[in-house]
Design an enzyme around this catalytic site. Structure first.
Site, PDB file in Angstrom:
ATOM      1  N   GLY A  43       0.760  -1.234   0.000  1.00  0.00           N
ATOM      2  CA  GLY A  43       0.000   0.000   0.000  1.00  0.00           C
ATOM      3  C   GLY A  43       0.796   1.293   0.000  1.00  0.00           C
ATOM      4  N   GLU A  98       3.390   4.162   6.354  1.00  0.00           N
ATOM      5  CA  GLU A  98       2.169   3.391   6.068  1.00  0.00           C
ATOM      6  C   GLU A  98       1.278   4.157   5.102  1.00  0.00           C
ATOM      7  OE1 GLU A  98       0.447   0.859   6.172  1.00  0.00           O
ATOM      8  OE2 GLU A  98       0.678  -0.344   7.983  1.00  0.00           O
ATOM      9  N   ASP A 102      -6.150   2.428   9.972  1.00  0.00           N
ATOM     10  CA  ASP A 102      -7.586   2.223  10.047  1.00  0.00           C
ATOM     11  C   ASP A 102      -7.908   1.759  11.474  1.00  0.00           C
ATOM     12  OD1 ASP A 102     -10.153   1.965   8.828  1.00  0.00           O
ATOM     13  OD2 ASP A 102      -9.815  -0.142   8.419  1.00  0.00           O
ATOM     14  N   GLY A 104      -5.810   0.276  13.328  1.00  0.00           N
ATOM     15  CA  GLY A 104      -4.558   0.461  14.065  1.00  0.00           C
ATOM     16  C   GLY A 104      -3.870  -0.857  14.389  1.00  0.00           C
ATOM     17  N   LYS A 130      -7.622   7.262   9.498  1.00  0.00           N
ATOM     18  CA  LYS A 130      -9.082   7.115   9.556  1.00  0.00           C
ATOM     19  C   LYS A 130      -9.453   6.885  11.026  1.00  0.00           C
ATOM     20  CE  LYS A 130     -10.830   4.365   6.148  1.00  0.00           C
ATOM     21  NZ  LYS A 130     -11.314   3.032   5.661  1.00  0.00           N
TER      22      LYS A 130
END
Ligand code: IMP
Ligand code: MG
Length: 179
Positions: A43, A98, A102, A104, A130
């Site tokens: 990602g 990262e 999200d 975590g 997020k």
């Protein structure tokens, strides 16, 4: 040619501008030190490549390949390290890069794993945060953008391994199609 999908949530221009800011901040914070930047693949590949070129202190690069989503848009809570670091981070100043934090879970797992190798310092830089979805508290020292509780793709982020090559960040609707 890249197919163009709906209205982007975060444009290329906004991403570029924000990365310049992050690069400046990191360069200031690490003025007298060498830094080891660890990209979390897949990602983070696009963000990582742009971020390291915005940093003006000596940087050593390495990568970790992890998988936590196993091709769905819901977290399984399981994190698998598919490929580990090749450098020794003992005594080093490390920044983990990262794509998105999200729940975590991935990040807290990775931090624990890396801290066992006794780096001198360990910080986190995430393109997207997020926070509404967080289930475990994990500090992020450098954040690109805070995003709403929606599934986002592009600029490295995928849905079932697609859309990583979009040059901007877009939102997926619940059917897995883009808005
Ligand atoms: P967490 O463990 O729930 O924080 O999720 C971490 C990983 O899940 C991220 O590094 C991403 O690879 C993936 N992920 C979480 N949310 C999204 C999203 O909205 N779009 C794409 N990938 C996501
Ligand atoms: Mg990731």
């Amino acid at each position: 040619m890249t197919r163009i999908f709906g209205k982007p949530l975060i444009s290329q221009q906004e991403i570029n501008r924000r990365i310049k800011d992050l690069g400046r901040r990191i360069s200031e914070d690490y003025q007298d030190r060498d830094v080891v930047m660890i990209g979390v693949l897949k990602g983070a590949f696009a963000f990582f490549a742009d971020l390291v070129r915005a940093i003006q202190v000596p940087v050593e690069l390495d990568f970790l390949v992890v998988s936590s989503y196993q091709g769905s848009s819901k977290s399984t809570g399981r994190v698998k390290v598919i490929s580990d670091l090749t450098v020794d981070i003992k005594g080093q100043d490390v920044i983990v890069v990262e794509d998105i934090v999200d729940s975590g879970l991935t990040l807290s797992f990775l931090k624990k794993k890396l801290l066992m190798r006794h780096p001198n310092s360990l910080r986190v830089c995430a393109l997207l945060d997020k926070p509404e979805r967080r289930t475990i508290n994990v500090p992020i020292e450098y954040v690109g953008f805070t995003v709403p509780n929606k599934y986002v793709v592009g600029y490295g982020l995928d849905y079932q391994n697609r859309y990583r090559n979009l040059p901007y960040i877009a939102v997926l609707d619940q059917d897995g199609e883009q808005e």
